[in-house]
Design a protein around this motif. Structure first.
Motif, PDB file in Angstrom:
ATOM      1  N   THR A  16      -6.238  -3.304   4.554  1.00 61.64           N
ATOM      2  CA  THR A  16      -6.307  -1.770   4.062  1.00 61.64           C
ATOM      3  C   THR A  16      -7.134  -0.952   5.391  1.00 61.64           C
ATOM      4  O   THR A  16      -6.866   0.169   5.306  1.00 61.64           O
ATOM      5  N   LEU A  17      -8.080  -1.482   5.793  1.00 63.75           N
ATOM      6  CA  LEU A  17      -8.966  -0.919   6.859  1.00 63.75           C
ATOM      7  C   LEU A  17      -7.823  -0.450   8.147  1.00 63.75           C
ATOM      8  O   LEU A  17      -7.818   0.597   8.682  1.00 63.75           O
ATOM      9  N   GLU A  18      -6.959  -1.470   8.360  1.00 63.87           N
ATOM     10  CA  GLU A  18      -5.949  -1.257   9.358  1.00 63.87           C
ATOM     11  C   GLU A  18      -5.245  -0.093   9.030  1.00 63.87           C
ATOM     12  O   GLU A  18      -4.669   0.767   9.658  1.00 63.87           O
ATOM     13  N   PHE A  19      -4.631  -0.136   7.628  1.00 55.44           N
ATOM     14  CA  PHE A  19      -3.766   0.814   7.103  1.00 55.44           C
ATOM     15  C   PHE A  19      -4.298   2.333   7.185  1.00 55.44           C
ATOM     16  O   PHE A  19      -3.565   3.381   7.740  1.00 55.44           O
ATOM     17  N   LEU A  63       4.346  -0.384  10.311  1.00 60.86           N
ATOM     18  CA  LEU A  63       3.285   0.648  10.192  1.00 60.86           C
ATOM     19  C   LEU A  63       3.753   2.043  10.430  1.00 60.86           C
ATOM     20  O   LEU A  63       3.389   3.000   9.847  1.00 60.86           O
ATOM     21  N   GLU A  64       4.279   1.972  11.676  1.00 64.04           N
ATOM     22  CA  GLU A  64       4.893   3.189  12.365  1.00 64.04           C
ATOM     23  C   GLU A  64       5.624   3.773  11.440  1.00 64.04           C
ATOM     24  O   GLU A  64       5.632   4.970  11.379  1.00 64.04           O
ATOM     25  N   LEU A 124       0.787  -1.130   0.097  1.00 64.61           N
ATOM     26  CA  LEU A 124      -0.107   0.093  -0.047  1.00 64.61           C
ATOM     27  C   LEU A 124       0.883   1.254   0.081  1.00 64.61           C
ATOM     28  O   LEU A 124       0.805   2.146  -0.790  1.00 64.61           O
ATOM     29  N   TYR A 125       1.879   1.301   1.001  1.00 65.54           N
ATOM     30  CA  TYR A 125       2.789   2.456   0.921  1.00 65.54           C
ATOM     31  C   TYR A 125       3.641   2.540  -0.573  1.00 65.54           C
ATOM     32  O   TYR A 125       3.599   3.662  -0.904  1.00 65.54           O
TER      33      TYR A 125
END
Length: 543
Positions: free
Chosen positions: A246-249, A211-212, A106-107
């Motif tokens: 995707t939702l968590e992102f 993710l951080e 995603l990034y």
């Protein structure tokens, strides 16, 4: 030459929008949505124009709309607007193209969503910043360009050295660059700036592990865009859905409140409902978005018609598209919209218009005519028919008849004539006895069926249904002169009594009758038309 004196087909040929196609935006609701997005961007840009931003300077914007109705087109249109490109840096991502949906992919997709023009602009801005530092301060800043004594005596300027770096003819001293940047920027910002100067902007996706890290990099990127380009950053995520990662992102991005940034989420009503069931926390955040643009249900005839017309207007440089031509094209779009539910969305209607315009252009037709639409539907959508048509009326004839009978008086006259011709034809094939004169009775045709029953048929068609009911009531009162009275009407009337019948006809049935009548009068009935004609007669209780 294309229809309406255009030098090209104005409609897009791609099944999904492109940046070029998206330059055109029609439809009242879509324009309102555009205004809301621009207001959001303008508001945020005004808050950070001084060059500083806090976590209060983050905006969440959601766009919800049905499939094939223009939501992606809207996103790309906004991305390409001059007033947007001057104040924002936008990354557009189609999430259907991202697989698997890990945080890293995603990034990486978000970095890939930035344009090459942006990457070149920010690289030039960073190199210019370092060059200006070197001109003012010398020292380590000059070392970045490997600027030495020989350059000085030969008269080579720092501007020339900077241009060599930008053209990749000179490799800068990255050690000196990191040392210089370390005085003003964070380690994450330095990493991104170094990659920008190297011309490897998108390689930052390889540097993050959590993710951080990704959120920190996105925040650093937004900060650098504000610092070097004086623009806010817009992250557009199209086809957002309930996929878990995707939702968590997205939840993490929203929670981070990235300064000087807008997150624009684009999805369908069904996806929105899926998100509600899958993750109440994310759904709650979407419900509290700064701007909620709800375009669900915007596939109205008026909205689609304006979009269709806007493509012609945009390409009509000499303003030759007349009001009469616009009215004529609108009538054809209306028929397609009303009779084919498959075409009640922007994408499908534009596809029809593209192929119909190509067809008309090849025949040098001055307008998109009925033949163009008929052949388009036959070739592009084989097997598609007017729903409910007993006579299998071709699209071209259907459009002509419907347009020519838009006046209710003309329609009633045409149906009366058609019913008489249908009874005559039924007599010719032995289905009923020879029609009789009405002898002053308020009916349109009389005949005996094969059992000797005397039947009269009256046609009652009015724009005002109340008037139709009155006529029907009066006609039924005089039904004593026949064994059976059949009243054909466009009103939603109840069935008659005492052997009489009130038959409600829709527009399709009336066009069937007129189409049959035209073929009958012109002696054009084919073998398969005979069976269809008798089916039509049975459907209106004639035999």
């Amino acid at each position: 030459m294309y229809p309406y004196r255009l030098d090209r087909n104005p409609y897009p040929s791609s099944p999904t929008p492109t940046l070029i196609d998206a330059q055109i935006l029609g439809g009242r609701r879509h324009r309102e949505a555009k205004a809301a997005v621009l207001a959001c961007i303008s508001d945020l840009h005004s808050k950070v124009s001084a060059g500083t931003a806090t976590d209060k300077d983050f905006r969440l914007l959601t766009v919800i709309q049905d499939v094939g109705s223009g939501k992606t087109h809207l996103a790309l249109h906004i991305k390409g607007l001059k007033e947007v490109t001057e104040s924002t840096v936008a990354s557009y991502v189609d999430l259907t193209q991202v697989s698997p949906r890990s945080m890293h992919s995603l990034y990486s997709a978000m970095l890939g969503g930035f344009t090459e023009e942006y990457i070149a602009a920010v690289r030039r801005a960073v190199v210019t910043y370092v060059r200006e530092k070197a001109e003012r301060q010398g020292g380590v800043a000059r070392k970045v360009f490997n600027y030495g004594f020989i350059d000085s005596i030969s008269g080579k300027s720092l501007v020339e050295k900077a241009e060599l770096v930008l053209s990749n003819e000179l490799a800068p001293n990255y050690g000196a660059l990191v040392e210089l940047l370390g005085r003003e920027f964070s380690p994450i910002e330095i990493t991104i700036l170094k990659l920008i100067v190297e011309g490897r902007f998108r390689a930052d996706a390889q540097n993050v592990s959590t993710l951080e890290d990704i959120i920190a990099s996105l925040a650093a990127l937004a900060s650098l865009n504000l610092r070097f380009l004086k623009r806010v950053t817009v992250f557009q995520l199209d086809e957002f859905d309930a996929e878990r990662d995707t939702l968590e992102f997205v939840k993490a991005v929203i929670n981070a409140h990235i300064p000087a940034a807008t997150l624009m989420l684009i999805f369908t009503p069904s996806s929105y409902d899926d998100i509600r069931r899958a993750n109440a926390s994310v759904f709650d955040r979407l419900e509290k978005a700064n701007y909620k643009i709800d375009l669900a249900g915007s596939n109205t005839y008026e909205e689609i018609l304006d979009i269709v017309m806007e493509y012609v207007r945009h390409h009509d440089a000499s303003n030759c598209f007349t009001a009469e031509e616009e009215h004529d094209l609108g009538a054809k779009v209306k028929v397609i919209y009303d009779e084919f539910s498959d075409f009640r969305n922007v994408r499908s209607m534009l596809n029809i218009m593209y192929h119909a315009t190509e067809n008309a252009g090849k025949r040098s037709a001055a307008i998109v005519d009925e033949q163009a639409i008929d052949e388009t539907i036959k070739n592009v959508y084989p097997g598609l028919r007017i729903r409910g048509s007993v006579m299998d009326v071709p699209i071209s004839d259907f459009i002509k008849i419907r347009r020519n009978t838009s006046d209710f008086a003309v329609l009633e006259t045409g149906v009366k004539d058609a019913v008489r011709n249908l009874v005559n034809y039924a007599h010719e094939v032995g289905a009923v006895a020879k029609p009789q004169k009405s002898n002053g009775h308020a009916v349109d045709v009389m005949f005996n069926d094969p059992y000797g029953t005397k039947v009269a048929v009256a046609v009652v068609i009015n724009k005002d249904h109340a008037k139709s009911f009155e006529q029907i009531t009066n006609t039924l009162k005089t039904a004593g002169f026949v064994d059976k009275l059949v009243i054909l009407t466009n009103a939603n009337a109840a069935a008659g009594a005492n052997g009489n019948a009130v038959v409600a006809m829709d527009r399709c049935k009336m066009i069937d009758l007129i189409y049959f009548s035209n073929k009958y009068k012109n002696s054009e009935l084919m073998e398969d038309d005979s069976q269809r004609a008798l089916m039509l007669a049975k459907s209106i209780r004639i035999c």
